[in-house]
Scaffold this motif. Structure first.
Motif, PDB file in Angstrom:
ATOM      1  N   ALA A  60       0.952  -1.326  -0.135  1.00  0.00           N
ATOM      2  CA  ALA A  60      -0.099   0.054   0.080  1.00  0.00           C
ATOM      3  C   ALA A  60       0.747   1.359   0.143  1.00  0.00           C
ATOM      4  N   ILE A  61       2.043   1.084   0.571  1.00  0.00           N
ATOM      5  CA  ILE A  61       3.021   2.348   0.578  1.00  0.00           C
ATOM      6  C   ILE A  61       3.456   2.673  -0.910  1.00  0.00           C
ATOM      7  N   PHE A  62       3.775   1.537  -1.278  1.00  0.00           N
ATOM      8  CA  PHE A  62       4.307   1.944  -2.848  1.00  0.00           C
ATOM      9  C   PHE A  62       3.354   2.292  -3.615  1.00  0.00           C
ATOM     10  N   ASN A  63       2.127   1.633  -3.458  1.00  0.00           N
ATOM     11  CA  ASN A  63       0.874   2.049  -4.152  1.00  0.00           C
ATOM     12  C   ASN A  63       0.457   3.536  -4.231  1.00  0.00           C
ATOM     13  N   VAL A  65       2.460   5.993  -3.048  1.00  0.00           N
ATOM     14  CA  VAL A  65       3.451   7.025  -3.760  1.00  0.00           C
ATOM     15  C   VAL A  65       3.051   7.188  -5.231  1.00  0.00           C
ATOM     16  N   ARG A  66       2.799   6.070  -5.748  1.00  0.00           N
ATOM     17  CA  ARG A  66       2.515   5.916  -7.424  1.00  0.00           C
ATOM     18  C   ARG A  66       1.455   6.744  -7.645  1.00  0.00           C
ATOM     19  N   ASP A  67       0.412   6.517  -6.533  1.00  0.00           N
ATOM     20  CA  ASP A  67      -1.118   7.190  -6.815  1.00  0.00           C
ATOM     21  C   ASP A  67      -0.565   8.847  -6.826  1.00  0.00           C
ATOM     22  N   TYR A  68       0.233   9.234  -6.025  1.00  0.00           N
ATOM     23  CA  TYR A  68       0.365  10.741  -5.787  1.00  0.00           C
ATOM     24  C   TYR A  68       1.176  11.308  -6.936  1.00  0.00           C
ATOM     25  N   ILE A  69       1.968  10.595  -7.591  1.00  0.00           N
ATOM     26  CA  ILE A  69       2.995  11.154  -8.893  1.00  0.00           C
ATOM     27  C   ILE A  69       1.788  10.994  -9.855  1.00  0.00           C
ATOM     28  N   ALA A  70       1.004   9.898 -10.089  1.00  0.00           N
ATOM     29  CA  ALA A  70       0.173   9.728 -11.100  1.00  0.00           C
ATOM     30  C   ALA A  70      -0.766  10.980 -11.239  1.00  0.00           C
ATOM     31  N   VAL A  71      -1.361  11.378 -10.223  1.00  0.00           N
ATOM     32  CA  VAL A  71      -2.527  12.416 -10.039  1.00  0.00           C
ATOM     33  C   VAL A  71      -1.717  13.787 -10.350  1.00  0.00           C
ATOM     34  N   GLY A  72      -0.561  13.668 -10.466  1.00  0.00           N
ATOM     35  CA  GLY A  72       0.075  14.999 -10.814  1.00  0.00           C
ATOM     36  C   GLY A  72       1.051  15.689 -10.069  1.00  0.00           C
ATOM     37  N   VAL A  73       1.442  15.103  -8.850  1.00  0.00           N
ATOM     38  CA  VAL A  73       2.333  15.552  -7.813  1.00  0.00           C
ATOM     39  C   VAL A  73       3.712  15.548  -8.402  1.00  0.00           C
ATOM     40  N   ASP A  74       4.385  16.569  -8.427  1.00  0.00           N
ATOM     41  CA  ASP A  74       5.697  16.493  -8.880  1.00  0.00           C
ATOM     42  C   ASP A  74       6.834  16.525  -7.676  1.00  0.00           C
ATOM     43  N   PRO A  75       7.669  15.324  -7.464  1.00  0.00           N
ATOM     44  CA  PRO A  75       8.059  15.001  -6.279  1.00  0.00           C
ATOM     45  C   PRO A  75       9.344  16.250  -5.897  1.00  0.00           C
ATOM     46  N   GLU A 274      -1.383   5.385 -16.849  1.00  0.00           N
ATOM     47  CA  GLU A 274      -0.195   5.234 -17.745  1.00  0.00           C
ATOM     48  C   GLU A 274       0.933   5.612 -16.771  1.00  0.00           C
ATOM     49  N   VAL A 275       0.818   6.763 -16.379  1.00  0.00           N
ATOM     50  CA  VAL A 275       1.966   7.422 -15.647  1.00  0.00           C
ATOM     51  C   VAL A 275       2.188   6.401 -14.524  1.00  0.00           C
ATOM     52  N   ARG A 276       1.185   6.032 -13.954  1.00  0.00           N
ATOM     53  CA  ARG A 276       1.265   5.256 -12.422  1.00  0.00           C
ATOM     54  C   ARG A 276       2.028   3.889 -12.903  1.00  0.00           C
ATOM     55  N   ASN A 277       1.845   3.182 -14.139  1.00  0.00           N
ATOM     56  CA  ASN A 277       2.516   2.197 -14.152  1.00  0.00           C
ATOM     57  C   ASN A 277       3.914   2.144 -14.777  1.00  0.00           C
ATOM     58  N   SER A 278       4.249   3.546 -15.024  1.00  0.00           N
ATOM     59  CA  SER A 278       5.735   3.818 -15.385  1.00  0.00           C
ATOM     60  C   SER A 278       6.645   4.073 -14.178  1.00  0.00           C
ATOM     61  N   ILE A 279       6.044   4.042 -12.892  1.00  0.00           N
ATOM     62  CA  ILE A 279       6.914   4.269 -11.713  1.00  0.00           C
ATOM     63  C   ILE A 279       7.255   3.082 -11.259  1.00  0.00           C
ATOM     64  N   SER A 280       8.577   2.827 -11.067  1.00  0.00           N
ATOM     65  CA  SER A 280       9.195   1.452 -10.377  1.00  0.00           C
ATOM     66  C   SER A 280       9.209   1.714  -9.096  1.00  0.00           C
ATOM     67  N   ASP A 281       9.616   0.561  -8.391  1.00  0.00           N
ATOM     68  CA  ASP A 281       9.738   0.407  -6.984  1.00  0.00           C
ATOM     69  C   ASP A 281      10.963   1.310  -6.343  1.00  0.00           C
ATOM     70  N   ASP A 282      11.926   1.512  -7.416  1.00  0.00           N
ATOM     71  CA  ASP A 282      13.156   1.986  -6.901  1.00  0.00           C
ATOM     72  C   ASP A 282      12.845   3.664  -7.121  1.00  0.00           C
ATOM     73  N   THR A 286      13.589   6.199  -3.920  1.00  0.00           N
ATOM     74  CA  THR A 286      14.304   7.465  -4.017  1.00  0.00           C
ATOM     75  C   THR A 286      13.632   8.752  -3.611  1.00  0.00           C
ATOM     76  N   ILE A 287      12.276   8.442  -4.238  1.00  0.00           N
ATOM     77  CA  ILE A 287      11.416   9.878  -3.893  1.00  0.00           C
ATOM     78  C   ILE A 287      11.368   9.916  -2.247  1.00  0.00           C
ATOM     79  N   LEU A 288      10.998   8.809  -1.654  1.00  0.00           N
ATOM     80  CA  LEU A 288      10.738   8.617  -0.186  1.00  0.00           C
ATOM     81  C   LEU A 288      11.918   8.964   0.568  1.00  0.00           C
TER      82      LEU A 288
END
Ligand code: TYM
Length: 314
Positions: A60-63, A65-75, A274-282, A286-288
């Protein structure tokens, strides 16, 4: 120069995000965050009040963070971090717990609801609002975008700030909630507040099949041929004028209206997926790690001041 105002919010990694989380908290955050010094948290210790499966929590933690980026948050424009990476949150929560009373915490909705259902609340759930107060006050937050169900928790944070300031001198800024009209309470498919715990959600990043299944299950109680819950959810995706024409042209044709809603949800979610699927665990790691470093520095500075005030610094 006066510092930029601070904006902060957090979501629990305790399942998949639903469109209530998105419209109530995430989208308001995304719409505002570049104008502020912004903080976005993954509140994993809050999730521990209900979760017992380490693999599920980690996923859920990985997910999220992906959700945050996918909805448009620029880390690179926000401090995006995990609560458990900054130990000052739990440390400050303890200090607030020593300042507020048990009857005061007993009035908190999350605790009262659990007890009303005849369930045993753990001590974490009881103290939950003070951990949330620490999340907010550690960063001198001005504005907290949240859904309506969190209003009381922001009041509790103001109370914690005021109790501390009265006892030890003014060092905490009272925060203000930002609850947008029309999205404060997004209804679920049964017409009640959309919530994981009611099992009435439309998942934000569900597959098309999952979204279809949820939308087809929306209750169709209607006044004058308009299915109100379908309409209320649809109004989040399309402007009112267009929607009124669509609903007038399809009076009593619930299937067509639900199909139109599915298309409108898909149009918003498909590019995000699509954005969400492009974000890897690594990428997530790094973001966290970057977020934890910045948040940790600021939290440590504030905590030093707190410790000096309460008299534990020698
Ligand atoms: P959580 O994880 O339950 O919910 C995350 C955000 O989604 C909003 N929300 C809704 N908004 C509108 N309609 C709905 N049906 C709906 N369901 C959920 C919530 O209001 C929330 O904004 N205690 C918080 C997390 C937290 C936090 C913080 C938030 C911990 N520390 C500091 C802000 C600042 C919570 O459990 O949210």
């Amino acid at each position: 120069m006066a510092h930029k105002q601070r904006l902060l919010t957090g979501l629990q990694p305790s399942g998949t995000l639903h469109i209530g989380n998105y419209f109530g908290a995430l989208k308001p955050f995304v719409d505002l965050y570049t104008e502020y010094e912004s903080y976005l948290m993954v509140v994993d210790y809050h999730a521990l009040t209900t979760m017992r499966d380490p693999e599920a929590l980690r996923a859920a933690i990985f997910n999220i963070v992906r959700d945050y980026i996918a909805v448009g948050v620029d880390p690179s424009r926000v401090v995006l971090f995990k609560q458990s990476d900054v130990p000052q949150h739990t440390e400050l929560a303890w200090i607030f717990e020593c300042l507020v009373t048990v009857p005061f915490l007993m009035q908190a909705h999350a605790y009262k609801d659990k007890v009303a259902k005849g369930l045993e609340a753990n001590a974490g759930l009881f103290n939950y609002p003070m951990l949330m107060a620490a999340d907010i006050l550690l960063y001198d937050t001005d504005i907290v975008p949240v859904g309506e169900d969190q209003r009381q928790h922001i009041e509790y944070a103001r109370e914690a700030a005021s109790k501390f300031n009265n006892a030890f001198g003014e060092i905490f800024t009272p925060p203000t909630e930002k609850i947008f009209e029309g999205v404060g309470v997004v209804p679920g498919i049964d017409g009640k507040k959309m919530s994981k715990s009611y099992g009435n959600t439309i998942p934000l990043f569900g597959t098309r099949e999952e979204i279809t299944k949820a939308v087809m299950g929306i209750v169709t109680d209607s006044t004058g041929g308009r299915p109100e819950t379908v309409y209320a959810i649809h109004a989040l995706f399309r402007d009112a004028q267009e929607l009124d024409v669509l609903y007038e042209n399809n009076t009593n044709n619930y299937k067509a209206l639900k199909e139109a809603l599915i298309e409108d949800i898909e149009a918003v979610v498909a590019p995000m997926r699509e954005v969400r699927n492009s974000i890897s665990d690594d990428d997530v790691r790094t973001i966290l790690a970057n977020g934890a470093a910045t948040a940790g520095e600021r939290a440590a500075e504030k905590m030093q001041e707190v410790k000096a005030r309460i008299g534990v610094t020698v």
